[in-house]
Design a protein around this motif. Structure first.
Motif, short mmCIF file in Angstrom:
data_model
loop_
_atom_site.label_atom_id
_atom_site.label_comp_id
_atom_site.label_asym_id
_atom_site.label_seq_id
_atom_site.Cartn_x
_atom_site.Cartn_y
_atom_site.Cartn_z
N ARG A 91 -14.48 -5.51 -2.21
CA ARG A 91 -14.25 -6.39 -3.35
C ARG A 91 -14.12 -5.52 -4.60
NH1 ARG A 91 -18.69 -10.60 -3.98
NH2 ARG A 91 -19.28 -10.24 -1.82
N ALA A 92 -13.32 -5.99 -5.55
CA ALA A 92 -13.11 -5.22 -6.78
C ALA A 92 -14.37 -5.21 -7.62
CB ALA A 92 -11.94 -5.80 -7.57
N SER A 93 -15.11 -6.33 -7.61
CA SER A 93 -16.36 -6.42 -8.35
C SER A 93 -17.19 -7.53 -7.74
CB SER A 93 -16.10 -6.72 -9.84
OG SER A 93 -15.64 -8.06 -9.99
N TYR B 187 -2.01 -6.35 7.32
CA TYR B 187 -0.91 -6.22 6.37
C TYR B 187 -0.67 -4.73 6.09
CZ TYR B 187 -1.92 -11.18 5.87
OH TYR B 187 -2.15 -12.52 6.12
N SER B 188 0.06 -4.12 6.99
CA SER B 188 0.25 -2.67 6.91
C SER B 188 1.14 -2.25 5.74
CB SER B 188 0.84 -2.14 8.22
OG SER B 188 2.07 -2.78 8.53
N GLU B 189 1.86 -3.19 5.15
CA GLU B 189 2.73 -2.86 4.02
C GLU B 189 2.09 -3.20 2.68
OE1 GLU B 189 5.57 -1.24 4.45
OE2 GLU B 189 5.13 -1.26 6.60
N ALA B 190 0.87 -3.77 2.74
CA ALA B 190 0.21 -4.21 1.50
C ALA B 190 -0.94 -3.28 1.14
CB ALA B 190 -0.30 -5.64 1.67
N ASN B 191 -1.43 -3.41 -0.09
CA ASN B 191 -2.61 -2.71 -0.54
C ASN B 191 -3.76 -3.69 -0.65
OD1 ASN B 191 -1.29 -0.17 -0.86
ND2 ASN B 191 -0.40 -0.91 -2.79
N VAL B 192 -4.99 -3.18 -0.60
CA VAL B 192 -6.16 -4.06 -0.63
C VAL B 192 -6.22 -4.83 -1.93
CG1 VAL B 192 -8.67 -4.14 -0.52
CG2 VAL B 192 -7.41 -2.57 0.97
N PHE B 193 -5.96 -4.17 -3.05
CA PHE B 193 -5.99 -4.84 -4.36
C PHE B 193 -4.66 -4.64 -5.06
CE2 PHE B 193 -10.51 -3.59 -3.71
CZ PHE B 193 -11.00 -4.89 -3.55
#
Length: 232
Positions: free
Chosen positions: A188-190, A226-232
């Motif tokens: 999580r980002a925060s 989602y291999s083409e996406a980033n986590v955030f």
């Protein structure tokens, strides 16, 4: 390393693995509760069943009927495969002598008897817990894993993470013994944002692989990476 791969059956993950696992290799899937270790394992199993392979699933936690139930909840008809090409075995990890003997001595024989090409042990961390001394655990696990390498099958071992370190297996041992390590975790980002599931291929011997951290979802009927996406 090129050549035919053993598919996990999860498209985005297979892409990250360069097409899948290397035949005859051993893969460790490490994660805390709720990250989908068993779900990843049964996807690996179902992919093999669809290809006509023989598979052994050793459960040290869930009863046989629950493992089969998880598969059926996904809409898979596994009954025709049971005890023919799919062998689901529940072991009681509290019975040291029985569990130790069956995993170390009977499993290699069973692999030969049924000509299994895929094997799952879920979770191997409960087998590791049988040993009280770290030195004994290392010695026994090394012998066990090396013995499995003599078999013509691809193996998935799941392991719970250490309570104080989400990047390490419970005994910080499996990741050194296996060929491939897939780490599942929450991110999580925060503290005020939603929790996401993310995975990374931490290690893969003899093959190029993605080193990026990718988000994934555990859906009712499939796992989406989602291999083409980033986590955030």
């Amino acid at each position: 390393m090129s050549g035919e791969r053993v598919k996990m059956g999860i498209a985005g993950l297979d892409d990250m693995l360069g097409g899948g696992l290397i035949p005859g290799s051993i893969c460790g899937i490490i994660g805390t509760y709720g990250t989908g270790k068993t779900t990843f394992s049964i996807e690996f199993v179902w992919e093999g069943l669809k290809k006509g392979e023989n598979i052994i699933y050793i459960s040290l936690e869930e009863r046989e009927e629950r493992i089969i139930g998880y598969m059926e909840q996904k809409g898979w008809d596994v009954v025709p495969y049971l005890n023919k090409s799919l062998f689901v075995i529940k072991l009681d990890p509290t019975d040291f002598n029985l569990a130790n003997n069956r995993i170390k001595n009977e499993l290699p024989k069973l692999i030969d008897e049924v000509k299994a090409s895929r094997v799952v042990i879920d979770p191997i961390s409960l087998f590791e817990d049988l040993f009280t001394l770290d030195s004994e655990r290392r010695q026994e696990m090394f012998r066990f894993v090396e013995g499995l390498r003599d078999k013509n099958c691809t193996i998935v071992l799941t392991s719970e993470t250490d309570k104080s370190n989400v990047f390490s297996s419970r005994h910080a041992l499996i990741e050194f013994l296996v060929d491939t390590v897939i780490l599942l975790r929450y991110v999580r980002a925060s503290d005020l944002t939603d929790v996401h599931l993310a995975l990374e291929v931490v290690k893969m011997r003899m093959s190029a692989h993605s080193r990026e951290i990718k988000p994934y979802e555990l859906m009712q009927d499939q796992v989406l990476v989602y291999s083409e996406a980033n986590v955030f």
